[in-house]
Design a protein around this motif. Sequence first.
Motif, PDB file in Angstrom:
ATOM      1  N   ARG A 215       0.820  -1.215   0.000  1.00  0.00           N
ATOM      2  CA  ARG A 215       0.000   0.000   0.000  1.00  0.00           C
ATOM      3  C   ARG A 215       0.848   1.257   0.000  1.00  0.00           C
ATOM      4  O   ARG A 215       0.453   2.273  -0.532  1.00  0.00           O
TER       5      ARG A 215
ATOM      6  N   LEU B   1      -1.897   1.540   6.159  1.00  0.00           N
ATOM      7  CA  LEU B   1      -2.326   2.134   4.898  1.00  0.00           C
ATOM      8  C   LEU B   1      -1.336   3.175   4.410  1.00  0.00           C
ATOM      9  O   LEU B   1      -1.167   3.377   3.227  1.00  0.00           O
ATOM     10  N   LYS B   2      -0.712   3.849   5.352  1.00  0.00           N
ATOM     11  CA  LYS B   2       0.176   4.939   4.949  1.00  0.00           C
ATOM     12  C   LYS B   2       1.350   5.008   5.910  1.00  0.00           C
ATOM     13  O   LYS B   2       1.186   4.851   7.121  1.00  0.00           O
TER      14      LYS B   2
ATOM     15  N   LYS C 298      -5.471   0.338   9.230  1.00  0.00           N
ATOM     16  CA  LYS C 298      -6.854   0.267   8.761  1.00  0.00           C
ATOM     17  C   LYS C 298      -7.858   0.743   9.798  1.00  0.00           C
ATOM     18  O   LYS C 298      -8.947   1.169   9.474  1.00  0.00           O
TER      19      LYS C 298
ATOM     20  N   ASP D  87      -6.361   6.958   5.081  1.00  0.00           N
ATOM     21  CA  ASP D  87      -5.130   6.649   4.365  1.00  0.00           C
ATOM     22  C   ASP D  87      -4.410   7.938   3.970  1.00  0.00           C
ATOM     23  O   ASP D  87      -3.714   8.000   2.982  1.00  0.00           O
TER      24      ASP D  87
END
Lengths: 844, 520
Positions: free
Chosen positions: B146, B185-186, B201, B227
């Motif tokens: 991701r 996610l980031k 998440k 995100d």
Amino acid sequence: MAETKRNKAIAPAKRRKGGKEKNWKKGPHLPNALKKELDSINPTNDQQIRSDDDIDVYEYEEKIPDEESKKNRRYDPVDNFEYQLPKDFEDEDVPSDDDDEEEEGAQKGDSDEDDDSDDGKHVRMLQDITGLPGDAFEGKKKKKNDVVIFEAYPESEYNPSRDVLDGDGRITVDDLLNPLHGKPGFSKIRKDVQRMDRKSVSIQPPLPKPQQEKVDRRSTFVYSKKKLSEYEALVKKNREAPTIYFDEDIDVGYSTVGAIASEFRPRTEFEKKMDSLINAKELSEAHKGDGARLLELNKISVEDVKERQDRLAKMRNLLFRHELKSKRIKHIKSKTYRRLLKKDKSKAAATEIEMNPEAAKELAEKQEFKRAEERLTLKHKNTSKWAKRIKKRGFDVQDDGTRAAISEQLQQHALLTRKRDSMHDDSSSDDSSEEDDDDISGDEDDASKLKLLEIGKKRTLEVLDEDDEMPKSGVLSLPFMVRGQKKKKEAADEEARLALQEFDSSLKQLEGDDDVKGNVGFLSGRKVFGAQKKQVPKSKAKVNNTDNYFDNTDSEDDADTIEDVDDKHGRMNYTQKDVNIDPNILRDESEIGHDSLFKSFDDISKDSGPKITYEVSLSATNSKKKKRNMKDSNQAKSEKKAKNKKSQVAELASEKDTAIIEHGDDDSDTDGETRMVDGIITSGTDYELPSQDDLIRRAFAGDDVEEDFEMSKQEIMNEENPEPEKPVLVPGWGQWTHIQKKRGLPSWMLAEHERAKKKRDEDLKRRPDAHLKHVIISEKVDKKAEKLQTKTLPYPFKDKEHFERSNRMPLGPEFNPATTIGALNRPEVVKKPGVSIKPIKLKK
Amino acid sequence: MEIQDISDDIDVKVKKYQRGESADLEALKDKKLKGQLANREDLYKKSANAAAKAEKWLMQTEGGRLESEGFEKTWRFSQQSIAQEVDVASRKNQFDIVLPDLGPYTIDYTSSGRYMVTAGCKGHLAIMDLHTMKPIKDFQVRETVRDVVFLHNELFFAAAQKKYTYIYNNAGTELHCLKEHGAVLKLQFLKNHFLLSSINKFGHLHYQDITTGQMVGNYRSGLGRSDVLQVNPYNSVVTSGHSGGTISMWKPTSAASLVKMLCHRGPVTAIAFHPNGHLMATAGMDKKLKIWDLRKYEALQTLPGHAKSLDFSQKGLLAASTGSFIQILANSSDSQNYDRYMIHTMVKGYQIQKSRFRPYEDVLGIGHSMGLSSILVPGSGEPNFDSWVANPFETLKQRREKEVRLLLDKLPPESIILDPTKIGTLRNPNKIQKATKEEKEAEKAAAIAAAKSGPQKKKTKGRSKPSKVAKKKQEGVEKAKRPFAEENKHEVVSKKKQKRITEANELPKALQPFVSRKSS
């Protein structure tokens, strides 16, 4: 000659005193009345006479008759009424007061009174004229000294007059000069003396000491001030300088070891000897040569070699014997011997403390202290009452015990006062015993395990057997309590039984017959687990609870069982780690995108967590079992998964409005996964357009965003600046008369509330986000970051601005050019290490 | 005229290096301090002058920009037309790498701008040396990736994969698996603090120290899945964007967000920070792009348009990309307002995942669904690099030395605060917070409980009689209670005092001294 003169000078004075009533004068004898007249005409008669005396003219000096000089009292005393003074008699010493007194003494009686009355009149007159008090004029009047001293004995050498005692009969320069008369140089000396006399000024007496010192100090101060003020400029310069340099231009000298070593000169006897040996000509030459000479020098005499060999052989022999001895000791099997050895060892352990330098130091100090004390007090050296008594009675009379006691005491004294010796220990014997111990402990390990297990078993059995009587009265006797307790007890028993089984199995394992019976044990254990799976953790909790109930009966046993159980879990914790499964991971495995669903799953997984760990913990003894349990847990997981899926569906059905937006990401995630399971990657260019529902949700997601935000802001404000509590009365307070009710809350309560409210409003207004509607700035204080700020201003600073501005520039090399970085970071004092700082010197 | 210009120029620079005016020394009464401070100020001035001169003579390269003549608009220039004008070395930076299979790519550059790491959504990871244009390592992890970020140098990078975050080295070896972060996610790397921050998440924010492996912070954002995560390079405060249109700023030492702002009426899609830390750009689903002044927390400008990815360049250009379209905004030299500077359109259907400016180059890197692209954006990069900060031509030795230096200069996590200039200043006295009543009570209860359940010593016979034990316990409890009672008393006393003072203040001035203590 001088002798006679002196006598003459003294004698008249004596005489004058002796004959009090008579007024002795030199010159022709005159009647008193006439003399008085003369005096009034020429008061300085005396001085004139003296001045005459000064002018040195030869005069005939009449000798005093021997009778009168009373030499040696060879003559009878004669009343000499008609005595004439010698011509050179000087009257300089007679104070004028005396004169008056003597005069007045002559005509005492009425004249004295007259005088007084006269004075009184005069004063009164003056008073009348001027109007001033009479006292003002009395200062003029001379103080009368009408003291008359009568001598008890006639004046003689043995009873010198007061003048002589006071030092009035002084030797003058003339006295000293006269004998020199006629000698060469006399005239010169005389002239000098005369000159000095003429010019002479009266010499002041020296000042009193403190005053003198004060003056000295003042002058010193002035001088030193002047001296020191020369330094002022220099000191000022140094004070103002940001950096002071000390002794920059000093050459410190050697910096390397080699340099220092090259400067070495042998000084002591030993050093010189060594030097002579090392730098011997022979040796250095030998080194220069081919080496043959060196070999020659290496020669050792036969005796030396032999002696050395003998010594070595002896040492070896000793060593061998020692070894043999230790070997023999090692083989001894006697228990008593070992016990004694152990005792010794424990003693040796005490000495081992001394190996630890700190402890050793402490011990040494203590010993030293004791020794000093003993040396001081001599407590054990027959100084006590008892010892003294025994000594007095004689040693021979005493019985053996007393004698022994005495000797023991003396020995103690000797021991205490003896200088401290180095410690010696028998290391060899220790070593051997240690080895033995190791062997034993190795065996013990298993045994202790066994024992532990057995104890655990016993305890659990005890718990099982324990049919504690039900309380007949009190809260615990209530039927529902009884029921509850029964249930708990059952659960506890179950638990105990389980534990027992486990103990059995592990015992068997330890005993060696692990193949068949162990399996049986497992089977039975597993059976119970399967059935009990859900109850097990609960029951454990219950056991803990029951604790309280048993407390009054027999708490120790209970605590022990629980401890055992706890122990077990502690021992098996490491296995838990292996299989410890995060809720996060579980979630991932199930791959569900919805948060709301996660919550429910979370709960389930939370429930399942301890169960799994329990299973695993029980299986820790055997790896086979562990594997099986792992399988089990996997099965459980899969079951759960299925359950989750079901619940998920249910949730989906029930909850249509999920607030959280699902991102497209997730879909692709799952897509990717499915594709990659095969290992073949198909192209993923086709993007699913978000569904209509999704779009609508997105569009309306922000409808009440602002309201939500405001609410959350309010919440945070309330949290950080809490609203004051509403004033309430203590229930029952003042309610029995209805006065309080009528009055309402007391005014101070209301005032306090009001103030708190006001303060809160002010605080809210002061917040940085007070006027920003869309911003919440947290006012929470971060304790960790607090250390980055100062609590108080550092010393020389008085206000915040100056301090903060002075810190604004970074000083590191990354932020400043190389040309200025040195100046920015220079220390206040620059000096060479190891060079002493000399006192300040004035430079001109 | 020229000389005048130069001196003006230098004056400006000197001012910059002096970092503000000195305080008014004349107001100081302490002569010694005054002298010392005056000395320091002289030194500062000298240093600033020297620095200004050094900058003038050593950093001669100036950044340029596209300039239009007459009717022309700068955004009309296409990449082709730019390519014709620039030198060969720069033309090399215009490229497209077509990687159709492994899905939208995300990219990251090292701080020197020499190396690029890319991650395809479907598990393709690659590091490239952009000077030689050769891949250093190229491998597949066969699961969703991701996000990817470089750590302190090109040797290490972290990739947020399906389940966990992994740290790889430049040979593609997996070094660490960061399980605690969850499904991230980031990712963001705080290079001065050596912290890897991530949001997963569930909206959990994690900070992990990558030198020690210690988890520094683990906080719930409480605002749902997100995100969007961006670090402010000025103060290292991490900002996350949420679905409620809010953004929240975080530091690793506090569980509560420092600042929460309502920026958009729809979910926030992207955040970017100006290198000077004062400007922030946010984009939301409500089709708005806002530029904020972080000193006042006010929107300076609101522009229309979606943006899936936002990035500020070193020189302050702002790239906003959505779909297959990239817009580059710039502020003109005289005004703060951002307006359109360049536009670039990819082939239709390409979905841009991430666009990032390359440091020290006039290049914008784009990761999209069909691979990677790189376009020229004149005036975006800093023309002069400082080899102490980031050196694109770093040798092996330099890199090693720098690593050591960076580690020595590593800042502790608590030094992340909103205004870093506050470090070393005087603490605001009224900020000292008192514990609330509930907290105090809880503390008291805990203390009492501890006293009650504390370990009892087993004493010799007769000493541990039950009565004695009970007595001792009671004593312990009393002892634990005492400090709280004392505190209370103090409070009461201070309240009384305050009351007296207020009473006194109500009276006329002349009567104030006569207020007796007993009356209150």
